[in-house]
Motif scaffolding. Structure first.
Motif, PDB file in Angstrom:
ATOM      1  N   PRO A 112     -26.605   0.053   1.329  1.00  0.00           N
ATOM      2  CA  PRO A 112     -25.776  -1.234   1.520  1.00  0.00           C
ATOM      3  C   PRO A 112     -24.216  -0.553   1.745  1.00  0.00           C
ATOM      4  O   PRO A 112     -24.156   0.628   0.705  1.00  0.00           O
ATOM      5  N   VAL A 113     -23.428  -1.354   2.410  1.00  0.00           N
ATOM      6  CA  VAL A 113     -22.065  -0.715   2.502  1.00  0.00           C
ATOM      7  C   VAL A 113     -21.207  -2.240   2.469  1.00  0.00           C
ATOM      8  O   VAL A 113     -21.371  -2.941   3.215  1.00  0.00           O
ATOM      9  N   THR A 114     -20.216  -2.272   1.447  1.00  0.00           N
ATOM     10  CA  THR A 114     -19.281  -3.333   1.489  1.00  0.00           C
ATOM     11  C   THR A 114     -17.997  -2.957   1.667  1.00  0.00           C
ATOM     12  O   THR A 114     -17.886  -1.623   1.758  1.00  0.00           O
ATOM     13  N   ARG A 115     -17.090  -3.802   1.787  1.00  0.00           N
ATOM     14  CA  ARG A 115     -15.621  -3.330   1.835  1.00  0.00           C
ATOM     15  C   ARG A 115     -15.223  -2.699   0.297  1.00  0.00           C
ATOM     16  O   ARG A 115     -14.468  -1.732   0.460  1.00  0.00           O
ATOM     17  N   ALA A 116     -15.796  -3.214  -0.529  1.00  0.00           N
ATOM     18  CA  ALA A 116     -15.517  -2.395  -1.915  1.00  0.00           C
ATOM     19  C   ALA A 116     -15.978  -0.959  -1.742  1.00  0.00           C
ATOM     20  O   ALA A 116     -15.308  -0.002  -2.450  1.00  0.00           O
ATOM     21  N   THR A 117     -17.083  -0.869  -1.191  1.00  0.00           N
ATOM     22  CA  THR A 117     -17.681   0.682  -1.192  1.00  0.00           C
ATOM     23  C   THR A 117     -16.588   1.420  -0.170  1.00  0.00           C
ATOM     24  O   THR A 117     -16.677   2.708  -0.747  1.00  0.00           O
ATOM     25  N   LEU A 118     -16.026   0.787   0.753  1.00  0.00           N
ATOM     26  CA  LEU A 118     -15.250   1.815   1.780  1.00  0.00           C
ATOM     27  C   LEU A 118     -13.901   1.979   0.684  1.00  0.00           C
ATOM     28  O   LEU A 118     -13.182   2.952   1.002  1.00  0.00           O
ATOM     29  N   VAL A 119     -13.538   1.118   0.020  1.00  0.00           N
ATOM     30  CA  VAL A 119     -12.300   1.426  -1.037  1.00  0.00           C
ATOM     31  C   VAL A 119     -12.779   2.453  -1.873  1.00  0.00           C
ATOM     32  O   VAL A 119     -11.638   3.224  -1.958  1.00  0.00           O
ATOM     33  N   GLN A 120     -13.895   2.369  -2.477  1.00  0.00           N
ATOM     34  CA  GLN A 120     -14.084   3.582  -3.310  1.00  0.00           C
ATOM     35  C   GLN A 120     -14.262   4.881  -2.552  1.00  0.00           C
ATOM     36  O   GLN A 120     -13.573   5.807  -3.283  1.00  0.00           O
ATOM     37  N   TYR A 121     -14.969   5.011  -1.439  1.00  0.00           N
ATOM     38  CA  TYR A 121     -14.878   5.970  -0.758  1.00  0.00           C
ATOM     39  C   TYR A 121     -13.599   6.638  -0.178  1.00  0.00           C
ATOM     40  O   TYR A 121     -13.412   7.782  -0.343  1.00  0.00           O
ATOM     41  N   ALA A 122     -12.692   5.614  -0.015  1.00  0.00           N
ATOM     42  CA  ALA A 122     -11.423   6.161   0.560  1.00  0.00           C
ATOM     43  C   ALA A 122     -10.686   6.715  -0.704  1.00  0.00           C
ATOM     44  O   ALA A 122     -10.035   7.837  -0.702  1.00  0.00           O
ATOM     45  N   GLY A 123     -10.940   6.234  -1.738  1.00  0.00           N
ATOM     46  CA  GLY A 123     -10.224   6.762  -3.034  1.00  0.00           C
ATOM     47  C   GLY A 123     -10.523   8.235  -3.219  1.00  0.00           C
ATOM     48  O   GLY A 123      -9.943   9.151  -3.721  1.00  0.00           O
ATOM     49  N   ALA A 124     -11.970   8.433  -3.249  1.00  0.00           N
ATOM     50  CA  ALA A 124     -12.780   9.483  -3.510  1.00  0.00           C
ATOM     51  C   ALA A 124     -12.247  10.821  -2.365  1.00  0.00           C
ATOM     52  O   ALA A 124     -12.060  11.771  -2.822  1.00  0.00           O
ATOM     53  N   SER A 125     -12.263  10.222  -1.003  1.00  0.00           N
ATOM     54  CA  SER A 125     -12.151  11.129   0.009  1.00  0.00           C
ATOM     55  C   SER A 125     -10.486  11.474   0.199  1.00  0.00           C
ATOM     56  O   SER A 125     -10.405  12.339   0.939  1.00  0.00           O
ATOM     57  N   GLY A 126      -9.776  10.488   0.049  1.00  0.00           N
ATOM     58  CA  GLY A 126      -8.181  10.629   0.342  1.00  0.00           C
ATOM     59  C   GLY A 126      -7.993  10.245   1.820  1.00  0.00           C
ATOM     60  O   GLY A 126      -7.071  10.302   2.263  1.00  0.00           O
ATOM     61  N   ASP A 127      -9.226   9.413   2.456  1.00  0.00           N
ATOM     62  CA  ASP A 127      -8.982   9.072   3.774  1.00  0.00           C
ATOM     63  C   ASP A 127      -8.747   7.368   3.648  1.00  0.00           C
ATOM     64  O   ASP A 127      -9.599   6.547   3.534  1.00  0.00           O
ATOM     65  N   PHE A 128      -7.423   7.204   3.720  1.00  0.00           N
ATOM     66  CA  PHE A 128      -6.969   5.816   3.752  1.00  0.00           C
ATOM     67  C   PHE A 128      -6.499   5.109   5.178  1.00  0.00           C
ATOM     68  O   PHE A 128      -5.564   4.514   5.189  1.00  0.00           O
ATOM     69  N   ASN A 129      -7.307   5.793   6.229  1.00  0.00           N
ATOM     70  CA  ASN A 129      -7.040   5.094   7.481  1.00  0.00           C
ATOM     71  C   ASN A 129      -7.168   3.749   7.670  1.00  0.00           C
ATOM     72  O   ASN A 129      -8.212   3.112   7.105  1.00  0.00           O
ATOM     73  N   PRO A 130      -6.295   2.956   8.107  1.00  0.00           N
ATOM     74  CA  PRO A 130      -6.339   1.582   7.986  1.00  0.00           C
ATOM     75  C   PRO A 130      -7.694   0.939   8.599  1.00  0.00           C
ATOM     76  O   PRO A 130      -8.031  -0.241   8.448  1.00  0.00           O
ATOM     77  N   ILE A 131      -8.256   1.551   9.661  1.00  0.00           N
ATOM     78  CA  ILE A 131      -9.552   1.125  10.355  1.00  0.00           C
ATOM     79  C   ILE A 131     -10.617   1.067   9.156  1.00  0.00           C
ATOM     80  O   ILE A 131     -11.677   0.170   9.622  1.00  0.00           O
ATOM     81  N   HIS A 132     -10.444   1.387   8.126  1.00  0.00           N
ATOM     82  CA  HIS A 132     -11.486   1.390   7.074  1.00  0.00           C
ATOM     83  C   HIS A 132     -11.556   0.346   5.984  1.00  0.00           C
ATOM     84  O   HIS A 132     -12.285   0.110   5.159  1.00  0.00           O
ATOM     85  N   TRP A 133     -10.131  -0.381   6.324  1.00  0.00           N
ATOM     86  CA  TRP A 133      -9.927  -1.333   5.146  1.00  0.00           C
ATOM     87  C   TRP A 133      -9.159  -2.564   5.583  1.00  0.00           C
ATOM     88  O   TRP A 133      -9.039  -3.866   5.289  1.00  0.00           O
ATOM     89  N   ASN A 134      -8.375  -2.514   6.760  1.00  0.00           N
ATOM     90  CA  ASN A 134      -7.380  -3.608   7.215  1.00  0.00           C
ATOM     91  C   ASN A 134      -8.018  -4.218   8.588  1.00  0.00           C
ATOM     92  O   ASN A 134      -8.043  -3.452   9.694  1.00  0.00           O
ATOM     93  N   GLU A 135      -8.663  -5.398   8.567  1.00  0.00           N
ATOM     94  CA  GLU A 135      -9.418  -6.063   9.616  1.00  0.00           C
ATOM     95  C   GLU A 135      -8.362  -6.112  10.796  1.00  0.00           C
ATOM     96  O   GLU A 135      -8.701  -6.015  12.127  1.00  0.00           O
ATOM     97  N   ARG A 136      -7.374  -6.780  10.675  1.00  0.00           N
ATOM     98  CA  ARG A 136      -6.167  -6.895  11.596  1.00  0.00           C
ATOM     99  C   ARG A 136      -5.713  -5.497  12.270  1.00  0.00           C
ATOM    100  O   ARG A 136      -6.014  -5.408  13.589  1.00  0.00           O
TER     101      ARG A 136
END
Length: 142
Positions: free
Chosen positions: A22-46
């Motif tokens: 399973p993958v949720t938006r919370a999963t993506l935020v956790q992965y962004a924190g662990a990987s350092g990849d904060f590209n907005p396509i992974h968290w900002n719908e707009r």
């Protein structure tokens, strides 16, 4: 390396146990924190929609990492994977709801190679669509 599977116990066509992730938006935020990849396509719908995506998408490396878990769980040791590569064919779209998305992964021994190694071909889908192509791992077995 301490693979639990013996080379002599597998044949071409041996299927690995399939798994779903399973993958949720919370999963993506956790992965962004662990990987350092904060590209907005992974968290900002707009932002994701502005650049032509249908919605927020999972990180490609996250998808790749989930897929290889099928192999490492089967082999019993992540260190048994000596080679791994994929092509990204479609993004994993992660809606902002209580369910998110699911990545479904299966694998099959496609070839027995020299040195107690096998090639495992993986299939990874989400929402009924193939998300990884040419997903292959070479695994050293016991």
């Amino acid at each position: 390396m301490t693979a639990k599977i013996a080379y002599t116990d597998v044949e071409v066509g041996t299927e690995l146990p399939a798994q779903t992730f399973p993958v949720t938006r919370a999963t993506l935020v956790q992965y962004a924190g662990a990987s350092g990849d904060f590209n907005p396509i992974h968290w900002n719908e707009r932002f994701a929609r502005e650049v032509g995506l249908p919605d927020v998408i999972a990180h490609g490396m996250f998808t790749m990492a989930e897929a290889i878990r099928v192999v490492t769980d089967w082999a019993g040791d992540p260190g048994a994977v000596v080679e791994y590569g994929v092509r990204f064919t479609r993004p994993v779209v992660v809606p902002d709801d209580d369910r998110g998305a699911v990545i479904e992964v299966g694998g099959k021994v496609a070839a027995k190679l020299d040195g107690n190694t096998v090639r495992v071909d993986l299939t990874a889908t989400s929402a009924g669509q193939k998300v990884l192509g040419m997903a292959r791992a070479v695994v050293r077995l016991a």
